[in-house]
Structures are given as structure tokens and as C-alpha cells.
Design a protein around this motif. Structure first.
Motif, PDB file in Angstrom:
ATOM      1  N   TYR A  29       0.775  -1.164  -0.002  1.00  0.00           N
ATOM      2  CA  TYR A  29      -0.037  -0.166   0.040  1.00  0.00           C
ATOM      3  C   TYR A  29       0.809   1.270  -0.241  1.00  0.00           C
ATOM      4  O   TYR A  29       0.420   2.204  -0.661  1.00  0.00           O
ATOM      5  N   GLY A  35      -2.501   5.232  -2.450  1.00  0.00           N
ATOM      6  CA  GLY A  35      -3.499   5.226  -3.210  1.00  0.00           C
ATOM      7  C   GLY A  35      -3.884   6.622  -3.714  1.00  0.00           C
ATOM      8  O   GLY A  35      -4.921   6.620  -4.418  1.00  0.00           O
ATOM      9  N   ASP A 156      -9.219   7.427  -1.382  1.00  0.00           N
ATOM     10  CA  ASP A 156     -10.209   6.890  -0.894  1.00  0.00           C
ATOM     11  C   ASP A 156      -9.854   6.068   0.539  1.00  0.00           C
ATOM     12  O   ASP A 156      -9.118   5.252   0.511  1.00  0.00           O
ATOM     13  N   LYS A 158     -11.595   4.695   2.759  1.00  0.00           N
ATOM     14  CA  LYS A 158     -12.320   3.517   3.009  1.00  0.00           C
ATOM     15  C   LYS A 158     -11.334   2.428   2.540  1.00  0.00           C
ATOM     16  O   LYS A 158     -11.525   1.250   3.075  1.00  0.00           O
ATOM     17  N   LYS A 159     -10.280   2.525   1.952  1.00  0.00           N
ATOM     18  CA  LYS A 159      -9.230   1.218   1.616  1.00  0.00           C
ATOM     19  C   LYS A 159      -8.273   1.103   2.948  1.00  0.00           C
ATOM     20  O   LYS A 159      -7.893   0.036   2.683  1.00  0.00           O
ATOM     21  N   TYR A 163      -7.105  -2.841   6.362  1.00  0.00           N
ATOM     22  CA  TYR A 163      -5.627  -2.788   7.305  1.00  0.00           C
ATOM     23  C   TYR A 163      -5.987  -2.636   8.608  1.00  0.00           C
ATOM     24  O   TYR A 163      -5.443  -3.408   9.357  1.00  0.00           O
TER      25      TYR A 163
END
Length: 193
Positions: A29, A35, A156, A158-159, A163
Motif C-alpha cells: 500500500y 492510493g 479513498d 475506505k481502503k 488494514y
């Protein structure tokens, strides 16, 4: 003979395997720059006076992303190091099976050494749990900062949820591991080990 998946219990090293997966997933990530995706290019001012700094609206500096990345990587590393250190300490019986006729050490001494080893093991387990909570806090701060309005990129948040869920699972696994250490300590005190 194998056991049917639904009847399997948790592996004894599930806390270790989950932590390794978590570290690898968070690293991936971070390699994707959290992201962050640019929305559009904002034109730079053509003439910038030498004595003025110009901040573009909604732009996040690279140093901030690097700072988040470094802190999260350090916490993941510390988590793995604490798990590894804690798992490497196990109370030894302090008897050499190759020389059974050698005089044995006093039982009080053996129990004290075993208790010290278990206390060290528990400290590392507690530190690993603390690393998990620190990771959650760092991701929460990341979410707070990046949920602000930015004009030139989107993220985002929400990603982050998978995790955080994996970290919470790790906390539960580590607490179970620490409980087994407590149970072992009780056995040593009773003289069962």
C-alpha cells in the motif's frame, strides 16, 4: 491425515503469520503512495518572486507522504521484531539430557530463571500489542489528514478499513498468545513444568 478446514483451530503461530501478511500488505500500500491519484494538473505560477514561497491549493508535500511512509514502516518493523524476540524466549527446563547424572540446580533457582524468561517474553508480547495500537493511531491520523479537501488529488480512505481490521485481528491473536504465556507462568509457579 488432514483436518477439515472448518474444524481446524487457530495455528500456534497465527499471530506471526498474520503480522507478516499485514506488514507485506501495508508495504504494498505504501509503495502505491497510499492510493493517492492526481485529479488534474494545477498550473504553476509563471513568475515566482525569489523571496516568496508559493503553496499550491490542495497540494500535499512529498515530505509528508515520506514521513507517513517511514513511520508506518518503522511500526511494522518494530511489530515483527517484538514478535520474533518474544517468540524466541521460552522458559528452559535447565536440565541437560546428555548428562542426567549431574547434580541438578535448586528448584527455587530454576523457577526464578523461568519466571524471568516468561516476564521478558511477556514484555515483548505487550510491546507488539502496543505497536498494533500505534499503527491504528497512525492510520487514523493519516485518514484525518487526507480526508481534508484537496484540489489536485483524491484518496479513498475506505481502503484503510481492511488494514485496520487486520491489525485488530493481530491484537486479538497477540493477546491470546500472551494469555498462553500467563497460563504457562501459572504452571511454573505450581511446579508443573
Amino acid at each position: 491425515m488432514s483436518v477439515i478446514k472448518r474444524k481446524r483451530g487457530i495455528s500456534r503461530l497465527e499471530f506471526y503469520n498474520n503480522a507478516r501478511e499485514l506488514r507485506a500488505e501495508l508495504t504494498a500500500y505504501l509503495l502505491r503512495n497510499f492510493g493517492i491519484r492526481p485529479k488534474k494538473q494545477i498550473e504553476q505560477p509563471k513568475e515566482i518572486p525569489a523571496d516568496e514561497e508559493v503553496a499550491l491549493p490542495g497540494e500535499i508535500p512529498d515530505w509528508m507522504i515520506d514521513n507517513f511512509r517511514t513511520r508506518i514502516m518503522d511500526l511494522c518493523r518494530n511489530l515483527m521484531m517484538n514478535i520474533t524476540a518474544g517468540n524466541s524466549i521460552y522458559p528452559s527446563p535447565m536440565v541437560d539430557p546428555k548428562t542426567p547424572d549431574v547434580q541438578k540446580m535448586p528448584i527455587e533457582y530454576v523457577r526464578r530463571v523461568q519466571s524471568d524468561e516468561l516476564a521478558d517474553r511477556r514484555r515483548y508480547q505487550t510491546a507488539a500489542i502496543a505497536n498494533c495500537y500505534q499503527l491504528i493511531q497512525e492510520l487514523q491520523y493519516f485518514k484525518d489528514v487526507f480526508s481534508l479537501r484537496f484540489d489536485n488529488f483524491t484518496i479513498d480512505v475506505k481502503k484503510l478499513i481492511p488494514y485496520v481490521q487486520k491489525i485488530e485481528k493481530e491484537i486479538q491473536l497477540l493477546k491470546g498468545w500472551r494469555k498462553s504465556t500467563n497460563d504457562l507462568a501459572k504452571k511454573i509457579i505450581k511446579g508443573e513444568n
